[in-house]
Write a protein that holds these residues in place. Structure first.
Motif, short mmCIF file in Angstrom:
data_model
loop_
_atom_site.label_atom_id
_atom_site.label_comp_id
_atom_site.label_asym_id
_atom_site.label_seq_id
_atom_site.Cartn_x
_atom_site.Cartn_y
_atom_site.Cartn_z
N GLN A 66 18.91 45.35 11.83
CA GLN A 66 17.50 45.09 11.51
C GLN A 66 16.59 45.57 12.65
O GLN A 66 15.57 46.23 12.43
CB GLN A 66 17.29 43.59 11.28
CG GLN A 66 15.83 43.18 11.01
CD GLN A 66 15.32 43.71 9.69
OE1 GLN A 66 15.99 43.61 8.66
NE2 GLN A 66 14.14 44.33 9.70
N ALA B 248 16.38 49.36 12.76
CA ALA B 248 15.56 49.91 11.69
C ALA B 248 14.07 49.63 11.94
O ALA B 248 13.21 50.50 11.73
CB ALA B 248 15.99 49.32 10.35
N SER B 249 13.77 48.44 12.42
CA SER B 249 12.38 48.08 12.68
C SER B 249 11.78 48.97 13.76
O SER B 249 10.59 49.30 13.73
CB SER B 249 12.26 46.62 13.13
OG SER B 249 12.91 45.79 12.20
N LEU B 250 12.61 49.38 14.71
CA LEU B 250 12.12 50.23 15.80
C LEU B 250 12.21 51.71 15.43
O LEU B 250 12.01 52.58 16.26
CB LEU B 250 12.93 49.95 17.07
CG LEU B 250 12.82 48.52 17.62
CD1 LEU B 250 13.72 48.33 18.84
CD2 LEU B 250 11.37 48.20 17.99
N HIS B 251 12.55 51.99 14.15
CA HIS B 251 12.67 53.35 13.62
C HIS B 251 13.67 54.20 14.38
O HIS B 251 13.50 55.39 14.55
CB HIS B 251 11.28 54.04 13.60
CG HIS B 251 10.33 53.33 12.69
ND1 HIS B 251 10.45 53.34 11.32
CD2 HIS B 251 9.27 52.54 12.96
CE1 HIS B 251 9.50 52.59 10.79
NE2 HIS B 251 8.77 52.08 11.77
N TRP B 252 14.72 53.58 14.91
CA TRP B 252 15.79 54.36 15.50
C TRP B 252 16.59 55.08 14.42
O TRP B 252 17.18 56.10 14.65
CB TRP B 252 16.75 53.45 16.29
CG TRP B 252 16.16 52.89 17.54
CD1 TRP B 252 14.98 53.28 18.13
CD2 TRP B 252 16.70 51.86 18.35
NE1 TRP B 252 14.75 52.56 19.26
CE2 TRP B 252 15.78 51.66 19.43
CE3 TRP B 252 17.85 51.07 18.29
CZ2 TRP B 252 16.01 50.70 20.43
CZ3 TRP B 252 18.06 50.15 19.28
CH2 TRP B 252 17.16 49.95 20.35
N ILE B 253 16.63 54.48 13.22
CA ILE B 253 17.30 55.15 12.11
C ILE B 253 16.33 55.25 10.94
O ILE B 253 15.51 54.35 10.72
CB ILE B 253 18.58 54.40 11.67
CG1 ILE B 253 18.31 52.89 11.60
CG2 ILE B 253 19.73 54.69 12.59
CD1 ILE B 253 19.51 52.09 11.13
N SER B 254 16.44 56.37 10.21
CA SER B 254 15.50 56.61 9.10
C SER B 254 15.84 55.72 7.91
O SER B 254 17.01 55.49 7.61
CB SER B 254 15.57 58.09 8.70
OG SER B 254 15.25 58.21 7.33
N SER B 255 14.84 55.22 7.22
CA SER B 255 15.08 54.30 6.11
C SER B 255 15.67 55.02 4.90
O SER B 255 16.23 54.38 4.02
CB SER B 255 13.78 53.60 5.72
OG SER B 255 12.89 54.54 5.17
N THR B 256 15.58 56.37 4.85
CA THR B 256 16.22 57.07 3.73
C THR B 256 17.72 57.21 3.96
O THR B 256 18.48 57.35 3.02
CB THR B 256 15.62 58.48 3.52
OG1 THR B 256 15.62 59.15 4.78
CG2 THR B 256 14.22 58.41 2.96
N PRO C 201 18.40 51.96 4.97
CA PRO C 201 17.23 51.09 5.02
C PRO C 201 17.57 49.80 5.79
O PRO C 201 18.74 49.44 5.92
CB PRO C 201 16.94 50.79 3.56
CG PRO C 201 18.19 51.07 2.84
CD PRO C 201 18.97 52.05 3.63
N ALA C 202 16.53 49.14 6.27
CA ALA C 202 16.71 47.91 7.04
C ALA C 202 17.29 46.81 6.15
O ALA C 202 17.10 46.83 4.93
CB ALA C 202 15.38 47.45 7.62
#
Ligand SMILES: Nc1ncnc2c1ncn2[C@@H]1O[C@H](COP(=O)(O)OP(=O)(O)OP(=O)(O)O)[C@@H](O)[C@H]1O
Ligand SMILES: [Mg+2]
Lengths: 266, 254
Positions: free
Chosen positions: A29, A32-40, A43-44
């Motif tokens: 979580q 994902a919230s810090l945009h280290w990984i892309s949600s596509t 996803p978080a």
């Protein structure tokens, strides 16, 4: 120890196996919230949760879970009961084992998932294909472990039972079946794993409902969150089934020194 | 040789609790190999018999035949004048290993095969062997000696007329053995059943038995009667002499 502290420490013990998965969820979580990984890509967890709530609200989620669970149960019941019956039969009857066992062993070498194309040719994508595939996958572990369990029941105990006047039915119920039970339950746990695995494949390839279908459908619309939701639900269903068997093991095998102590050993 | 030898017996000699055992012309072969040949033995009600002999001479086979676990190839075994086959429940056997069902509590193990309201009798039998307090334990948590005592209780619960003991103390340590010997003698005196004890321990045989039988290659080679009051004293000259005789007989095997 008083009963409140005891039940508290029991509850604590029960949560320990969940510590690592929950830790992973937290890290995920945050990443994902810090945009280290892309949600596509992934996803978080919160997005997956949202997808869960969304599909649950529309009723779609429960319909698919219901369908998948019913398939798992029906396939397991069919394959499991056939495997159990033949396992018992071959276990107690040498002539039956001589006649049937080697044939079963030969069929066992065919991976049941390899039959999917053939089954699609025969049955299309209707319910039977899932039922038969799961049943076929479940049959062998139950059969083998029941057979092995009955065969390896301590002959000394069987002899004692005869010397102490047990009838055949009593001998079976009091000596042979309980003696084979640990092995049978190993087969059940193994078979449950195969059930879900088979269902994932079969529903993904040949279904118009169920969790597998839901994820494949979501993939077409690039709904990665729903795909992930489907995967997680499979995991949860599998885990629930496994926990159920563990509970069963601990109840039925309370006499067994390995199960007498508290705390699950996986 | 016929399978139905009519043996004379007088009903008056029947004891209430001990079976009279008549073994006549008993033969048993496994395939081609004879294990027992023309074995003869008459045991009066309430007598305590000990059988010693080299390993493989057919002692266990004899007991298994007597309690109906095997069928004789020849001859007959009668309890109180009737074939054992018709009255299996009158004879109980206790094995070298305890053979308790691990998935049954101690009390249920004692009551195995019992019908009706069996709990009180099972509990009484357990108390008799000093394990009344362990009735609701799993066998797994008992010591080896305790398990063997449970097995004894299980054999005694139905008040058998004949108790067969196949090296029941062979796996126990020396001290526990002595306790068990005393226990077995006690219940035998109290209940009056006929007892046949197979043992490798000649001292044990001489301490417990009214008659010691030395078996060789499936026949009773030497029979020694021991008239000595009980409880017997260890190291008694008379007993030592018999023990020495039996031992030398066993060791002088060609
Ligand atoms: N079911 C069977 N099939 C074939 N042979 C057997 C069987 N049971 C016993 N025997 C043979 O019968 C002989 C006597 O065996 P038994 O078990 O009666 O010996 P024993 O006197 O009790 O020996 P031990 O003192 O070692 O217990 C042995 O040679 C054994 O191999
Ligand atoms: Mg033996």
């Amino acid at each position: 120890m008083n009963s409140i502290t005891r039940s508290f420490s029991n509850a604590l013990r029960a949560t320990i196996p969940w510590a690592v998965p929950i830790g992973i969820l937290l890290v995920w979580q945050i990443a994902a919230s810090l945009h280290w990984i892309s949600s596509t890509v992934i996803p978080a967890p919160s997005a997956v949760l949202a997808a869960g709530i969304r599909t649950a609200a529309s009723g779609e989620l429960f319909r698919h879970i219901g369908v998948s669970t019913a398939r798992a149960a029906a396939g397991f019941a069919l394959g499991g009961s056939i495997g159990f019956v033949f396992g018992l039969l071959n276990g107690v009857s040498k002539p039956a084992a001589r006649l049937l066992d080697s044939s079963f062993q030969m069929v066992r070498n065919v991976p049941h998932l390899a039959l999917i194309p053939l089954f699609i040719l025969w049955f299309g994508i209707d319910e039977r294909i899932k039922l038969y595939l799961v049943a076929l996958g479940v049959f062998f572990p139950i059969y083998l472990n029941t057979f092995h369990g009955v065969r390896t029941v301590d002959t000394g105990l069987v002899e004692m039972g005869r010397a102490y006047g047990l009838s055949r039915a009593e001998l079976f119920r009091q000596v042979i079946f309980p003696g084979a039970l640990p092995s049978i339950l190993v087969g059940v746990r193994f078979a449950l794993g195969i059930t879900w695995l088979t269902l994932v494949v079969a529903e993904t390839i040949a279904a118009s409902s169920g969790i597998g279908y839901m994820t494949m459908n979501a993939r077409e619309f690039l709904q990665t969150d729903v795909v992930l939701l489907g995967i997680l639900i499979y995991a949860v269903l599998g885990k629930l089934a496994d926990s159920g068997t563990q509970l069963l093991e601990r109840r039925c095998l309370a006499w067994h020194p390995a199960f007498a102590t508290q705390g699950a050993k996986n | 040789m016929t399978g139905t030898m009519k043996m004379p017996y007088s009903p008056n000699s029947l004891s209430q609790t001990g079976a009279e055992v008549r073994i006549s012309h008993l033969g048993k072969s496994f395939g081609e190999r004879p294990v027992l040949t023309d074995f003869e033995l008459n045991i009066s009600p309430g007598e305590f018999i000990a059988i010693v002999g080299h390993s493989g001479c057919g002692k266990s086979t004899l007991l298994r035949l007597i309690c109906g676990l095997e069928d004789p190839s020849e001859g007959s075994i009668e309890l109180n004048g009737r074939p054992v086959r018709e009255q299996i429940s009158e004879a109980r056997i206790m094995f070298q290993d305890n053979r308790l069902l691990p998935w049954r509590r101690v009390l249920e193990n004692v009551g195995i095969g019992q019908r009706g309201n069996w709990e009180p009798a099972a509990l009484e039998a357990l108390e008799q062997v000093g394990l009344g307090a362990r009735a609701h334990d799993w066998p797994a948590v008992l010591s080896g000696g305790q398990r063997q005592r449970v097995a004894l209780a299980r054999a005694l619960v139905s008040h058998p007329k004949l108790l067969l003991l196949d090296e029941p103390l062979g796996a126990l340590d020396a001290l526990t053995r002595l306790d068990m010997q005393r226990l077995i003698e006690d219940v035998w005196i109290r209940q009056g059943f006929t007892a046949i004890l197979v043992t490798h321990d000649v001292t044990e045989a001489v301490m417990l038995a009214d008659r010691v039988i030395v078996m060789e290659n499936g026949v009773a080679r030497l029979v020694r009667r021991i008239d000595r009051p009980r409880p017997r004293v260890r190291g008694d000259n008379y007993l030592s002499a018999i023990e020495a005789e039996i031992l030398s007989r066993l060791l002088s095997r060609p």
